[in-house]
Each structure stands twice: as structure tokens, then as C-alpha cells.
Design an enzyme around this catalytic site. Structure first.
Site, PDB file in Angstrom:
ATOM      1  N   ASP A  60       0.841  -1.191   0.000  1.00 29.08           N
ATOM      2  CA  ASP A  60       0.000   0.000   0.000  1.00 29.08           C
ATOM      3  C   ASP A  60       0.881   1.247   0.000  1.00 29.08           C
ATOM      4  O   ASP A  60       1.983   1.255   0.555  1.00 29.08           O
ATOM      5  CB  ASP A  60      -0.899   0.035   1.245  1.00 29.08           C
ATOM      6  N   LYS A  61       0.366   2.310  -0.588  1.00 28.84           N
ATOM      7  CA  LYS A  61       1.124   3.561  -0.680  1.00 28.84           C
ATOM      8  C   LYS A  61       1.646   4.048   0.673  1.00 28.84           C
ATOM      9  O   LYS A  61       2.806   4.470   0.770  1.00 28.84           O
ATOM     10  CB  LYS A  61       0.258   4.645  -1.342  1.00 28.84           C
TER      11      LYS A  61
END
Length: 233
Positions: A60-61
Site C-alpha cells: 500500500d502507498k
């Protein structure tokens, strides 16, 4: 940016993804890992045409940590098969609010992804498009931060679902510190925090030689600093 490369040969490279960067090609003008890896390869060995970079897995970012990228299609095929067969071992460290009922165990749930809101939630097994999500966890340390009891957890994924660790931890009563999507405490407007989750270790077999290769890096971020368990990492 300067990539923190832990290992590299002709077949693949191991690199640390910074918090806040997309792990695959981004649609925006912001930097992403694939573009940075391509730039790095081209700098080392300038050739006509765009370098090949195979995305094997994702983070995930808002999550940082160890990632592998293939430099050839053959390596990408081998590494992807390791992921599918659950032979690539990944260890994450997460800081959760409170303390789980058990110090170790396994969570088995079914997750449904809401593409419109870029979120996932735990649902009943029979729900359409619900996917099995399984992980094992162990509480390795406890600490206080800003007057709140926190637990440091070592997590091993057995499946790789969208936002899996974040959703399952929240669903079982211990949301991750700083998670603005799944922890109500951090959902107020104007709140800016990083998710207390780090992909700290990755073990794979070399796509050509088959040699087992472990890589690890200490979790980064202020929220990890109170835990003595990580001091000698």
C-alpha cells in the site's frame, strides 16, 4: 531520489519502498517505484528502449518496506510462481492500538473489496467476490505512546489481499496506529499520520539458482521507536 537497494543482479533487485510512494506505476505525476527502478537500471546500463521491470507484489502507498522487482520476464515468472505457491515469506511489523486477546494466533476471514472507495471489509463467506484472507500474528513487545497502550506485532501473511493486515487487525479489535482508513481515531479532517506497518523481511529463492535468500530492514518511523524489541534489529 536515491533508491536503497539491498541486492541486485541480472535477474532481479531487492529495494526498500519509501512510505508514501506507489509500488507500481502511478497514474499521477508523483514518483512511483517502477519508474524509479527503471531509471536506476537505465543509469547503470544505458540501452535503447525502456528497461523491463516486473512487478511481483505490492505494498500500500502509506506502507514502506522490502520489495522485489524482476529485471527479466523469466525471473518475473519464477518469482510470481513463488508468490502464488506461498513460497515467498514476508514478515511485517505493525503497531496496533491496545493489546490483542491472545499473544499469538491466526486470523482467518473473508474480505470483500469495495473498488469505488478503495477499501475492504470482513464479510460472510457466502458473499459474492469475497476472498479468503489468512495471517498469523505474534505480539513481540508493548509500549506507551502519547498516553496510549500499544502493541508491536509480527505478522506473516498466508494470503495477499487488498489492505489485508489493516482490515483484519481493525476487524479483530486492534486497528493500526495512524490508519486513517480503518482506525476511527485517525479519521478526523486535517489528521496526517503514516500507517504503522512495515514490510520488514522478505525471503525468496533465486529465480535461476534456487538458492534461498533472506533480506530484512528495520522498520522506520517515530511510532516504532518506543519498542525495545527493535533496538537491536
Amino acid at each position: 531520489m536515491n533508491l536503497n537497494i539491498l541486492y541486485e543482479d541480472k535477474e532481479f533487485l531487492i529495494v526498500e519502498k519509501p512510505v508514501g510512494m506507489e509500488s507500481q506505476s502511478a497514474r499521477s505525476f508523483e514518483p512511483d517505484m517502477v519508474s524509479e527502478v527503471k531509471r536506476h537500471i537505465h543509469t547503470l546500463s544505458p540501452k535503447a528502449g525502456e528497461p523491463y521491470v516486473g512487478v511481483i507484489h505490492r505494498l500500500d502507498k502509506p506502507v514502506g518496506g522490502v520489495m522485489v522487482y524482476a529485471k527479466t520476464k523469466e525471473a518475473a515468472d519464477s518469482l510470481s510462481k513463488q508468490v502464488s505457491a506461498h513460497k515467498m515469506e514476508k514478515i511485517y511489523y505493525a503497531v496496533v492500538c491496545g493489546k490483542p486477546v491472545e499473544n499469538f494466533g491466526t486470523y482467518v476471514d473473508y474480505l470483500w473489496k469495495d473498488g469505488k472507495n478503495n477499501s475492504s471489509k470482513i464479510v460472510d463467506k457466502g458473499i459474492k467476490d469475497a476472498k479468503l484472507a489468512e495471517l498469523s500474528f505474534k505480539v513481540v513487545d508493548k509500549a506507551e505512546f502519547q498516553g496510549e497502550e500499544l502493541s508491536l506485532m509480527e505478522i506473516r501473511l498466508k494470503t495477499g489481499r487488498h489492505h489485508q493486515i489493516r482490515v483484519q487487525m481493525a476487524g479483530h479489535g486492534n486497528p493500526l496506529w495512524g490508519d486513517q482508513k480503518y482506525n476511527p481515531r485517525f479519521q478526523q479532517k486535517g489528521t496526517r499520520t503514516n500507517v504503522a506497518l512495515y514490510a520488514s523481511s522478505l525471503t525468496l529463492s533465486h529465480p535461476i539458482t534456487g538458492k534461498k535468500m533472506p533480506f530484512s530492514i528495520k522498520p522506520k518511523g517515530e511510532i516504532f521507536e518506543p519498542f525495545t524489541f527493535l533496538k537491536g534489529f
